[in-house]
Design an enzyme around this catalytic site. Sequence first.
Site, PDB file in Angstrom:
ATOM      1  N   LYS A 198       0.792  -1.326  -0.094  1.00 48.01           N
ATOM      2  CA  LYS A 198       0.086  -0.041  -0.154  1.00 48.01           C
ATOM      3  C   LYS A 198       0.835   1.296  -0.041  1.00 48.01           C
ATOM      4  O   LYS A 198       1.500   1.784   1.042  1.00 48.01           O
ATOM      5  CB  LYS A 198      -0.909   0.032   1.359  1.00 48.01           C
ATOM      6  CG  LYS A 198      -1.888   1.185   0.884  1.00 48.01           C
ATOM      7  CD  LYS A 198      -2.667   1.630   2.424  1.00 48.01           C
ATOM      8  CE  LYS A 198      -2.189   2.758   2.979  1.00 48.01           C
ATOM      9  NZ  LYS A 198      -1.659   3.921   2.084  1.00 48.01           N
ATOM     10  N   GLY A 251       6.313   4.928   8.632  1.00 45.99           N
ATOM     11  CA  GLY A 251       5.405   6.064   8.647  1.00 45.99           C
ATOM     12  C   GLY A 251       5.736   6.638   9.948  1.00 45.99           C
ATOM     13  O   GLY A 251       6.765   6.662  10.681  1.00 45.99           O
ATOM     14  N   SER A 252       4.671   7.260  10.454  1.00 47.31           N
ATOM     15  CA  SER A 252       4.552   8.194  11.631  1.00 47.31           C
ATOM     16  C   SER A 252       4.463   7.226  13.020  1.00 47.31           C
ATOM     17  O   SER A 252       4.149   6.015  12.814  1.00 47.31           O
ATOM     18  CB  SER A 252       3.524   9.292  11.732  1.00 47.31           C
ATOM     19  OG  SER A 252       2.176   8.418  11.868  1.00 47.31           O
ATOM     20  N   THR A 253       5.063   7.493  14.112  1.00 47.08           N
ATOM     21  CA  THR A 253       4.958   6.906  15.264  1.00 47.08           C
ATOM     22  C   THR A 253       3.481   6.460  15.829  1.00 47.08           C
ATOM     23  O   THR A 253       3.109   5.437  16.049  1.00 47.08           O
ATOM     24  CB  THR A 253       5.683   7.502  16.400  1.00 47.08           C
ATOM     25  OG1 THR A 253       7.149   7.481  16.015  1.00 47.08           O
ATOM     26  CG2 THR A 253       5.595   6.773  17.623  1.00 47.08           C
ATOM     27  N   GLU A 274       9.207   1.183  11.039  1.00 45.61           N
ATOM     28  CA  GLU A 274      10.393   2.087  10.936  1.00 45.61           C
ATOM     29  C   GLU A 274       9.610   3.624  10.956  1.00 45.61           C
ATOM     30  O   GLU A 274       9.011   3.942  10.155  1.00 45.61           O
ATOM     31  CB  GLU A 274      10.854   1.796   9.718  1.00 45.61           C
ATOM     32  CG  GLU A 274      12.197   2.536   9.648  1.00 45.61           C
ATOM     33  CD  GLU A 274      12.370   3.873   8.904  1.00 45.61           C
ATOM     34  OE1 GLU A 274      12.305   4.975   9.796  1.00 45.61           O
ATOM     35  OE2 GLU A 274      12.546   3.916   7.699  1.00 45.61           O
ATOM     36  N   CYS A 308      12.951  10.834   7.720  1.00 48.92           N
ATOM     37  CA  CYS A 308      12.465  10.280   8.965  1.00 48.92           C
ATOM     38  C   CYS A 308      13.897  10.325  10.062  1.00 48.92           C
ATOM     39  O   CYS A 308      13.765  10.428  11.166  1.00 48.92           O
ATOM     40  CB  CYS A 308      11.993   8.860   9.123  1.00 48.92           C
ATOM     41  SG  CYS A 308      13.097   7.759   8.156  1.00 48.92           S
ATOM     42  N   GLU A 405       8.651  15.621  15.955  1.00 51.51           N
ATOM     43  CA  GLU A 405       9.265  15.204  14.646  1.00 51.51           C
ATOM     44  C   GLU A 405       8.132  16.467  13.751  1.00 51.51           C
ATOM     45  O   GLU A 405       7.065  16.134  13.672  1.00 51.51           O
ATOM     46  CB  GLU A 405       9.000  14.054  14.116  1.00 51.51           C
ATOM     47  CG  GLU A 405       9.595  13.924  12.764  1.00 51.51           C
ATOM     48  CD  GLU A 405       9.255  12.456  12.437  1.00 51.51           C
ATOM     49  OE1 GLU A 405       8.198  11.829  12.502  1.00 51.51           O
ATOM     50  OE2 GLU A 405      10.419  11.801  11.782  1.00 51.51           O
TER      51      GLU A 405
END
Lengths: 507, 541
Positions: A198, A251-253, A274, A308, A405
């Site tokens: 995706k 992607g994001s946390t 990650e 990132c 971030e």
Amino acid sequence: MANHGSNGSSDDLTFPLEIPPAKIRFTKLFIGGEFVDSVSGKTFETIDPRTGETIARVSEGDKEDIDLAVGAARRAFDHGPWPRLPGAARAKIMHKFADLIDQHIEELATLDTLNAGKLFSWGKAVDIPSVANTLRYFAGAADKIHGQVLKMSRELHAYTLLEPIGVVGLIIPWNFPSTMFFVKVSPALAAGCTMVVKPAEQTPLSALFYAHLAKEAGIPDGVINVVSGYGPTAGAALTSHMNVDKVSFTGSTEVGRKVMQAAAASNLKTVSLELGGKSPLLIFDDADIDQAADLALLGVMHNKGEVCVAGSRVLVQEAIYDEFVKTLVEKAKEWVVGDPFHPNSRVGPQVDKKQYEKVMSYIEHGKREGATLLTGGKPAAKKGYYIEPTVFTDVTDDMMIVKDEIFGPVMVLMKFKTMEDGIRAANNTRYGLAAGIVTKSLDTANTVSRSIRAGVIWINCYFAFDNDCPFGGYKSSGFGRDEGMVGLQKYLQVKSVVTPLYNSPWQ
Amino acid sequence: MASRTVSWLLARSLSSSGPRSALLPRGKKLGLVSRGGIHRYNSTAAAAEEPITPPVTVPHTQLLINGKFVDAASGRTFQTLDPRTGEVIANVAEGDAEDVNRAVAAARKAFDEGPWPRLPAFERQKILLKCADLVDKHNDEIAALETWDNGKPYEQAAKVEVPMFARLFRYYAGWADKIHGLTVPADGPYHVQTLHEPIGVAGQIIPWNFPLLMFAWKVGPALATGNTIVLKTAEQTPLSALYVARLFHEAGLPEGVLNIISGFGPTAGAALASHMDVDKLAFTGSTETGKIVLELGAKSNLKPVTLELGGKSPFIVCEDADVDQAVELAHFALFFNQGQCCCAGSRTFVHEKVYDEFVEKAKARASRRSVGDPFKAGIEQGPQVDSEQFEKILKYIRSGVECGATLETGGERYGSKGYYVQPTVFSNVKDDMLIAKDEIFGPVQSILKFKDLNEVIKRSNATRYGLAAGVFTQNIDTANTLIRALRVGTVWVNTFDIFDAAIPFGGYKMSGHGREKGIYSLSNYLQVKAVVTPLKNPAWL
């Protein structure tokens, strides 16, 4: 990661360049080896961040499409040739795939620039050729997956088989649409897995093109499926699917947490994540200030800060702090904002309106919280999502711009006294993805390398990625590693086989 | 891919009338041996016919030094012969000590100053991949040269060996950027790592039975790890190496990295083995010569030596065996490549319960083996490589007859021209007979009878060699016991001669030192450098 050498005198590079009309060839979902409309028939717009205008309408995959794609991948894994081919045969097809990418570098780089605002020159020279090489690296690994014969404590013969884990779900972010696609797809292919990819809803175009090239290279139908769509629908369906054996997410946390929850709530599929970072770059007194300033700017301005591992906290030892600041401000001008198709541009637009607004709001927070704005801080064009390279100083640990971030071209600059102070400040974050060290001292380099809780340490360099070099996070930056032979492991299951042994002349 | 394809091709080319059994190890249920075969070797027709003109010309006959084809310093040449006829194919430059000196100097310079070891490993990989592509492109010419010079069936060269050569280089290409040192735990505050560095100039001496594959086994790992090379080919088969080495230079291999010396062992080979500027030596050949090579390494600069030498490998057919399959596999294990395999299954141990049936069928199978011009389609066996080998084999056959073994079939030269030998089967062979002890290196199968497992283990191991073994059984316990008990470098269970790139190969005892192929082969060409430095206030140890 060389300096482009442009001297940023011009400020009107953001005017959209006329580019040869890019043919958008692939906008449908790729399932079971065919491009198909979504079951619902729905589509979504994909946007050119230079202008905010629509490039194309792309099929919007949803749960039903994910079901179809997982079904195709499942069949390809359970009954198809891919996991049953010798590694060398998979390698051959992967090499062909890589060669096909080499033949389409310009077209692919164009797609990523149009779709993500990435520098075209960089994509052409670095990003796209690199993904072909990532495929080649893992092609070379496909016939080097060794289990072990074990040392048992009794008369038993035992060995491990490293088997492909099965159907894997790969969720790719928008900041490096090509790189991240192949960082995940290549080892999964080498291991003999089948997959549903995706791509991010912001950047579906190159992923669909890669699906086409995969088919042309001879990757059997169903091995790679690409479902474009949104996280809460397509992404959630993939991560909670009962027939998916593993999910690898970048992607994001925040979203990473949801992925892991979905896996836990469904079939306990293994997950690798990650995620975000707030990586420190420590510059010591003995550093070459010019080099350090170049690295600092590269670390956070490259790819407009949408990285990132961005070195978004720059920690400078006090003896050189003032001189460093002077040099940095001067050099920041070299980071010219402009149309990413323009050869002199070094900073393109943020990927979309949402990111643009988020970054701008952090800048406003920074000002409100009392940080000193050293340079930048404003939109860089009337149209599109351009932001000036921005540097804050006089920050404190509790400011949002120090903790969060930002994912934009925004640096926070801090001062430290001793090495111990620097290490403490560097580790004072919930993240642990990367860190940079600039020093000439061997002891400093070695001590700091071991002291920082992060997945990759760059000494006197930054962004030194390599196919053989594993990459991933400590703490809330995730777990599992991409790249390198270690990166293969997460696509493999370990099976131990044990049988009694009679009259063995040795144990 | 390799093993399955190779097996299938071998089966096709080697047993046109038999089942593919022996060669399909992956659990396929196979048909019975066809009884309709004709005793082809009884006819001398094939050999008497005019030899087929090889579809290739000889492109290179000079030495390859520093990227250029050059004459020998002495100006001398030697003849390389067509084993089908004994006639001259070409005159080849004869390398001597002086040429070896020139080649080593070129390799030294390429290593000490040249780009090859300094290239990013990934770039070396790319060049090796290109080498493989070029070899693929010239597959048929290379195969024709190989057959012409060596006498092996063209179908075997073209469909198995040359593709395998390319496969090996692709395999090693993939290693180039995955050669990992370690970070090492220390007992105190030290940072420790190992660097795996190329060893330097590698001297490599290869035999004539698989000129190209032996080239690949040696050159592949040496290049992937960043070394430079002086390769001495066998005097019987100098041609194919020169051809592929030229292709390697076309693919971008820098000059001086791969130097090829054609010549003889006592002159060129000895000069290479005793050279003070050669950092490593790898030799494949006879045990006798291997000893000399090791001595020369010791006497000169103590260069490390890997040796892949002779064998007298047992092929053990257990009582539970499907006799038809066992016969086919044992036949292949011995007769493949005219019996000129270091790992040939040259002691066929058969359990007494199936012995008589086995002997009868092995005899029938050997009688059916199609011998003739190796360029002819469907031929399973060509001539031996040269008159020396030919004479040696016939001598061993006579010795077998004289000491009382039963000659079941064959036993003589085949035809009247060239170095063809009839497929020969002895039964009632005893352990102390010469044909059961020595490496014959020809199409001579020796069948021995055994009663129980412990006995056959003891007899199998009662040899100075330890290269390989075949085990034929369906019983998992029998298989596991034999696998561990046999003192050999490779055990093939219900298969034989599977030579994938990733499978290590080498010998116990006097069959040699070290392993080739697979991850193990890389260490032959790497030095390990430990790097140690103190750590100040480390966060962990």
